[in-house]
Design a protein around this motif. Structure first.
Motif, PDB file in Angstrom:
ATOM      1  N   ILE A   1     -42.532  35.514 -62.875  1.00 23.74           N
ATOM      2  CA  ILE A   1     -41.790  35.341 -61.184  1.00 23.74           C
ATOM      3  C   ILE A   1     -41.312  35.448 -60.277  1.00 23.74           C
ATOM      4  O   ILE A   1     -41.596  36.732 -59.828  1.00 23.74           O
ATOM      5  N   HIS A   2     -41.316  35.035 -59.087  1.00 22.60           N
ATOM      6  CA  HIS A   2     -40.908  35.637 -58.486  1.00 22.60           C
ATOM      7  C   HIS A   2     -39.926  35.380 -57.696  1.00 22.60           C
ATOM      8  O   HIS A   2     -39.078  34.433 -57.643  1.00 22.60           O
ATOM      9  N   GLY A   3     -38.745  35.971 -56.610  1.00 27.23           N
ATOM     10  CA  GLY A   3     -37.819  36.585 -55.697  1.00 27.23           C
ATOM     11  C   GLY A   3     -38.196  35.205 -54.080  1.00 27.23           C
ATOM     12  O   GLY A   3     -38.610  36.317 -54.130  1.00 27.23           O
TER      13      GLY A   3
ATOM     14  N   VAL B   1     -39.327  37.444 -47.714  1.00 25.14           N
ATOM     15  CA  VAL B   1     -39.954  38.270 -48.681  1.00 25.14           C
ATOM     16  C   VAL B   1     -39.790  38.035 -50.372  1.00 25.14           C
ATOM     17  O   VAL B   1     -39.260  36.476 -50.549  1.00 25.14           O
ATOM     18  N   CYS B   2     -40.911  38.527 -51.654  1.00 21.83           N
ATOM     19  CA  CYS B   2     -40.361  38.586 -52.718  1.00 21.83           C
ATOM     20  C   CYS B   2     -40.079  39.630 -53.243  1.00 21.83           C
ATOM     21  O   CYS B   2     -40.070  40.796 -52.889  1.00 21.83           O
ATOM     22  N   SER B   3     -38.355  39.637 -53.769  1.00 22.42           N
ATOM     23  CA  SER B   3     -37.339  40.440 -54.450  1.00 22.42           C
ATOM     24  C   SER B   3     -37.856  40.756 -56.333  1.00 22.42           C
ATOM     25  O   SER B   3     -37.115  41.316 -56.301  1.00 22.42           O
ATOM     26  N   GLN B   4     -39.213  40.409 -56.911  1.00 26.77           N
ATOM     27  CA  GLN B   4     -38.853  40.353 -58.140  1.00 26.77           C
ATOM     28  C   GLN B   4     -40.658  41.351 -57.335  1.00 26.77           C
ATOM     29  O   GLN B   4     -41.847  40.307 -57.182  1.00 26.77           O
ATOM     30  N   VAL B   5     -40.430  42.192 -58.724  1.00 27.41           N
ATOM     31  CA  VAL B   5     -41.874  42.866 -58.721  1.00 27.41           C
ATOM     32  C   VAL B   5     -42.912  41.700 -59.101  1.00 27.41           C
ATOM     33  O   VAL B   5     -42.458  41.709 -60.805  1.00 27.41           O
ATOM     34  N   CYS B   6     -43.903  41.573 -59.116  1.00 26.58           N
ATOM     35  CA  CYS B   6     -44.338  40.729 -59.817  1.00 26.58           C
ATOM     36  C   CYS B   6     -46.478  40.631 -59.844  1.00 26.58           C
ATOM     37  O   CYS B   6     -46.857  39.855 -60.273  1.00 26.58           O
ATOM     38  N   GLY B   7     -46.773  41.510 -59.103  1.00 26.73           N
ATOM     39  CA  GLY B   7     -47.582  41.655 -59.689  1.00 26.73           C
ATOM     40  C   GLY B   7     -47.891  43.031 -58.740  1.00 26.73           C
ATOM     41  O   GLY B   7     -47.231  43.304 -57.697  1.00 26.73           O
TER      42      GLY B   7
ATOM     43  N   GLY C   1     -50.018  42.765 -55.983  1.00 25.30           N
ATOM     44  CA  GLY C   1     -49.968  42.880 -54.659  1.00 25.30           C
ATOM     45  C   GLY C   1     -48.174  42.251 -53.592  1.00 25.30           C
ATOM     46  O   GLY C   1     -48.165  41.405 -53.200  1.00 25.30           O
ATOM     47  N   HIS C   2     -47.419  42.537 -55.008  1.00 24.08           N
ATOM     48  CA  HIS C   2     -46.196  42.571 -54.140  1.00 24.08           C
ATOM     49  C   HIS C   2     -45.907  42.309 -53.638  1.00 24.08           C
ATOM     50  O   HIS C   2     -44.981  41.725 -52.458  1.00 24.08           O
ATOM     51  N   TYR C   3     -46.059  44.182 -53.168  1.00 32.36           N
ATOM     52  CA  TYR C   3     -45.580  44.903 -51.535  1.00 32.36           C
ATOM     53  C   TYR C   3     -46.450  43.677 -50.020  1.00 32.36           C
ATOM     54  O   TYR C   3     -45.510  44.040 -49.246  1.00 32.36           O
ATOM     55  N   ARG C   4     -47.006  43.093 -50.390  1.00 33.43           N
ATOM     56  CA  ARG C   4     -48.017  41.953 -49.343  1.00 33.43           C
ATOM     57  C   ARG C   4     -47.535  40.120 -49.776  1.00 33.43           C
ATOM     58  O   ARG C   4     -47.767  40.105 -48.712  1.00 33.43           O
ATOM     59  N   MET C   5     -46.673  40.782 -50.503  1.00 32.92           N
ATOM     60  CA  MET C   5     -45.779  38.563 -50.323  1.00 32.92           C
ATOM     61  C   MET C   5     -44.746  38.794 -49.733  1.00 32.92           C
ATOM     62  O   MET C   5     -44.088  38.666 -49.949  1.00 32.92           O
ATOM     63  N   HIS C   6     -45.468  38.516 -48.560  1.00 33.27           N
ATOM     64  CA  HIS C   6     -44.263  37.479 -47.619  1.00 33.27           C
ATOM     65  C   HIS C   6     -44.271  36.911 -46.715  1.00 33.27           C
ATOM     66  O   HIS C   6     -45.482  36.320 -46.560  1.00 33.27           O
TER      67      HIS C   6
END
Ligand SMILES: [Cu+2]
Length: 252
Positions: free
Chosen positions: A175-177, A210-216, A218-223
């Motif tokens: 799940i991504h946000g 951005v991605c608003s769900q902690v998805c793993g 690399g979440h911090y760089r998912m934009h």
């Protein structure tokens, strides 16, 4: 029923609104925060009064008075919820605009992909087992489906200003946000199902996604970047993408 104009704008609190309903969402947020701030301050005053006033001066409320206060609070919160739900229904639960631009948004650890249907206006079939980012087919578009041949996949979300957009959210893994703060839209991308977001961008510019769900890890760089452009610029960009796609990217 339209909401009243914003009580105040909150430029120090919110990023610049760039979509049709942004100011109404901001108005609702401002109203809710104002009411809650009022309750917070009232709570502090009552707390201090309880500390500093002698016990016998604190008036006892009759049960009827207490019930009336409780019901007034309940009515206030029901009213606030109804306003929020009404705005949500009006912006998201209405049928998709007939002239809407459909863009498929796919979240994958840790990247957003944006797919446009191309000249035929129909998305090609995708098959998860064909998804291979290294081979240039991150979404698994099935080469056997002719509708997929002109599909455009981009790492940047380019949208024309003033046109209704239907974003169809997917996920390839967890799940991504999907969160575009300037458009005031946020929705989960859930594996195995499609979620829809309606928005009409109005203000030209580049904005963050951005991605608003902690998805793993690399979440911090998912934009990604959202680029709102004029309709002419959008048509040019689509033509460029189509031309780039029909030209082999690697020369032998
Ligand atoms: Cu994510």
């Amino acid at each position: 029923m339209p909401l009243p104009a914003p009580l105040t704008s909150l430029p120090w609190l919110l990023p610049r609104g760039a979509s049709l309903y942004a100011h109404r969402i901001d108005a609702l947020l401002t109203l809710s925060l104002t009411i809650l701030l009022g309750f917070f301050l009232l709570g502090q005053v009552l707390l201090l009064a309880g500390f500093f006033l002698p016990a016998q001066t604190t008036a006892r409320l009759s049960p009827a008075y207490r019930w009336a206060l409780l019901l007034a609070l309940v009515a206030l919160f029901v009213w606030m919820t109804a306003r929020a739900e009404h705005l949500w229904m009006e912006t998201q639960m209405t049928p998709t605009d007939a002239n809407a631009l459909h863009v498929e948004v796919t979240g994958a650890q840790f990247q957003w992909y944006f797919r446009y249907a191309g000249a035929d206006g129909i998305f090609g079939q995708t098959r998860l087992e064909l998804a291979d980012a290294a081979a240039g087919n991150p979404l698994g578009i099935d080469p056997a489906d002719p509708h997929g041949a002109d599909d455009i996949v981009s790492a940047v979300l380019v949208l024309p200003a003033g046109r209704a957009v239907d974003l169809q959210l997917h996920s390839l893994d967890v799940i991504h946000g999907f969160f575009a703060p300037n458009l005031r839209i946020k929705m989960n991308a859930v594996p195995g199902r499609t979620t829809d977001l309606h928005v009409t961008p109005t203000v030209l510019g580049d904005y963050p996604i951005v991605c608003s769900q902690v998805c793993g890890l690399g979440h911090y760089r998912m934009h990604a970047v959202l680029r709102v452009v004029s309709p002419q610029e959008f048509a040019r960009w689509m033509a460029q993408q189509a031309a780039a796609q029909s030209t082999p990217s690697e020369q032998p």
